[in-house]
Design an enzyme around this catalytic site. Sequence first.
Site, PDB file in Angstrom:
ATOM      1  N   ARG A 113       0.847  -1.194   0.000  1.00  0.00           N
ATOM      2  CA  ARG A 113       0.000   0.000   0.000  1.00  0.00           C
ATOM      3  C   ARG A 113       0.879   1.238   0.000  1.00  0.00           C
ATOM      4  O   ARG A 113       1.807   1.333   0.793  1.00  0.00           O
ATOM      5  CB  ARG A 113      -0.849   0.057   1.286  1.00  0.00           C
ATOM      6  N   THR A 117      -1.314   7.537  -0.365  1.00  0.00           N
ATOM      7  CA  THR A 117      -2.634   7.402  -1.010  1.00  0.00           C
ATOM      8  C   THR A 117      -3.413   6.195  -0.500  1.00  0.00           C
ATOM      9  O   THR A 117      -4.619   6.101  -0.706  1.00  0.00           O
ATOM     10  CB  THR A 117      -2.482   7.232  -2.532  1.00  0.00           C
ATOM     11  N   ASP A 209       0.636  -2.850  12.238  1.00  0.00           N
ATOM     12  CA  ASP A 209       1.061  -3.311  10.912  1.00  0.00           C
ATOM     13  C   ASP A 209       1.387  -4.800  10.981  1.00  0.00           C
ATOM     14  O   ASP A 209       2.379  -5.205  11.593  1.00  0.00           O
ATOM     15  CB  ASP A 209       2.288  -2.509  10.457  1.00  0.00           C
ATOM     16  N   ASP A 212       4.887  -5.964   9.599  1.00  0.00           N
ATOM     17  CA  ASP A 212       5.999  -5.609  10.488  1.00  0.00           C
ATOM     18  C   ASP A 212       6.007  -6.492  11.733  1.00  0.00           C
ATOM     19  O   ASP A 212       7.082  -6.885  12.212  1.00  0.00           O
ATOM     20  CB  ASP A 212       5.888  -4.132  10.908  1.00  0.00           C
TER      21      ASP A 212
HETATM   22  C1  PRP Z   1      -1.217  -4.800   4.536  1.00  0.00           C
HETATM   23  C2  PRP Z   1      -2.041  -6.056   4.703  1.00  0.00           C
HETATM   24  C3  PRP Z   1      -2.872  -6.060   3.459  1.00  0.00           C
HETATM   25  C4  PRP Z   1      -3.123  -4.589   3.233  1.00  0.00           C
HETATM   26  C5  PRP Z   1      -4.495  -4.246   3.675  1.00  0.00           C
HETATM   27  O1  PRP Z   1      -0.157  -5.003   3.684  1.00  0.00           O
HETATM   28  O2  PRP Z   1      -1.281  -7.209   4.870  1.00  0.00           O
HETATM   29  O3  PRP Z   1      -2.244  -6.639   2.346  1.00  0.00           O
HETATM   30  O4  PRP Z   1      -2.156  -3.879   4.020  1.00  0.00           O
HETATM   31  O5  PRP Z   1      -4.787  -2.928   3.373  1.00  0.00           O
HETATM   32  P1  PRP Z   1      -5.925  -2.513   2.343  1.00  0.00           P
HETATM   33  O6  PRP Z   1      -7.107  -3.401   2.614  1.00  0.00           O
HETATM   34  O7  PRP Z   1      -6.189  -1.083   2.676  1.00  0.00           O
HETATM   35  O8  PRP Z   1      -5.389  -2.672   0.952  1.00  0.00           O
HETATM   36  P2  PRP Z   1       0.966  -3.864   3.414  1.00  0.00           P
HETATM   37  O9  PRP Z   1       0.605  -3.057   2.218  1.00  0.00           O
HETATM   38  O10 PRP Z   1       1.209  -3.123   4.683  1.00  0.00           O
HETATM   39  O11 PRP Z   1       2.200  -4.724   2.990  1.00  0.00           O
HETATM   40  P3  PRP Z   1       3.066  -5.784   3.859  1.00  0.00           P
HETATM   41  O12 PRP Z   1       2.192  -6.977   4.108  1.00  0.00           O
HETATM   42  O13 PRP Z   1       4.205  -6.071   2.936  1.00  0.00           O
HETATM   43  O14 PRP Z   1       3.510  -5.107   5.127  1.00  0.00           O
HETATM   44  N1  URA Z   2      -2.434  -3.180   7.105  1.00  0.00           N
HETATM   45  C1  URA Z   2      -2.051  -3.547   8.350  1.00  0.00           C
HETATM   46  O1  URA Z   2      -1.093  -4.315   8.521  1.00  0.00           O
HETATM   47  N2  URA Z   2      -2.750  -3.066   9.387  1.00  0.00           N
HETATM   48  C2  URA Z   2      -3.796  -2.226   9.245  1.00  0.00           C
HETATM   49  O2  URA Z   2      -4.392  -1.824  10.247  1.00  0.00           O
HETATM   50  C3  URA Z   2      -4.165  -1.854   7.950  1.00  0.00           C
HETATM   51  C4  URA Z   2      -3.472  -2.348   6.888  1.00  0.00           C
END
Ligand code: PRP
Ligand code: URA
Length: 218
Positions: A113, A117, A209, A212
């Site tokens: 993400r 944005t 997160d 993380d």
């Molecule tokens: C997180 C999570 C989802 C997404 C959800 O991933 O694991 O994939 O955000 O958000 P959304 O419903 O608003 O799209 P992130 O983009 O943080 O990537 P990561 O898993 O690599 O940390």
């Molecule tokens: N992705 C995450 O990991 N946590 C949130 O709360 C939203 C998106």
Amino acid sequence: MAIENVYGPNDNVFVQDHPLIQHKITMLRDKSTGTNEFRKLVEEIAILIGFEALHDLPTEDVEVETPIETCMSPMISGRKIAIVPILRAGLGMVGGITALVPSAKIGHIGMYRDEETHEPHEYYCKLPSPIEERTIVVVDPMLATGGSASDALNLIKERGGKNIKFLCIIAAPEGIKRLHEDHPDVQIYVGHVDRELNSAAYICPGLGDAGDRIFGTK
Ligand code: PRP
Ligand code: URA
């Protein structure tokens, strides 16, 4: 397992209220839960949600010889299963689903993400073939705006995927609505629906997160 269909009897959104799932989600939320325990909990919750989500897998009777006699007994039949984690955080749920279906093939979809944005960006997609013949279990612990999940399902459908289930641990109401509207054919299994998204599109109260916390990054 108790299950609540949140939008009505004909909708494809299933929220699980089993006390074991809720207990483990509470432990996940706790900011003092460390990486090792967090990972274990994500995997355990994936087993519990996956167990229910796979309740409709087709079976066929096969002949088996027990120490006592020969009998017919059911085994999973027909379409084979593909597990597709949305990277990174979805990787944490894969071990839970393979504990249930060790022969499943595994695909990967890379999404991140944009921090400003909140729009998802695809950076990787590799799916097992023939994808159109498989039951596809897409996993990601967090469904926030729903953008990442919706785009991931588009990618799978563009490549021929049809029979798709989406499993997440915590969802925002906004994310469920978006995903269900974009993909009404997809069964959505949710561990818990939280209150709302904040201005940074994080789920409240959520768990922070997920990527993380699973991988120990920040
Ligand atoms: C997180 C999570 C989802 C997404 C959800 O991933 O694991 O994939 O955000 O958000 P959304 O419903 O608003 O799209 P992130 O983009 O943080 O990537 P990561 O898993 O690599 O940390
Ligand atoms: N992705 C995450 O990991 N946590 C949130 O709360 C939203 C998106």
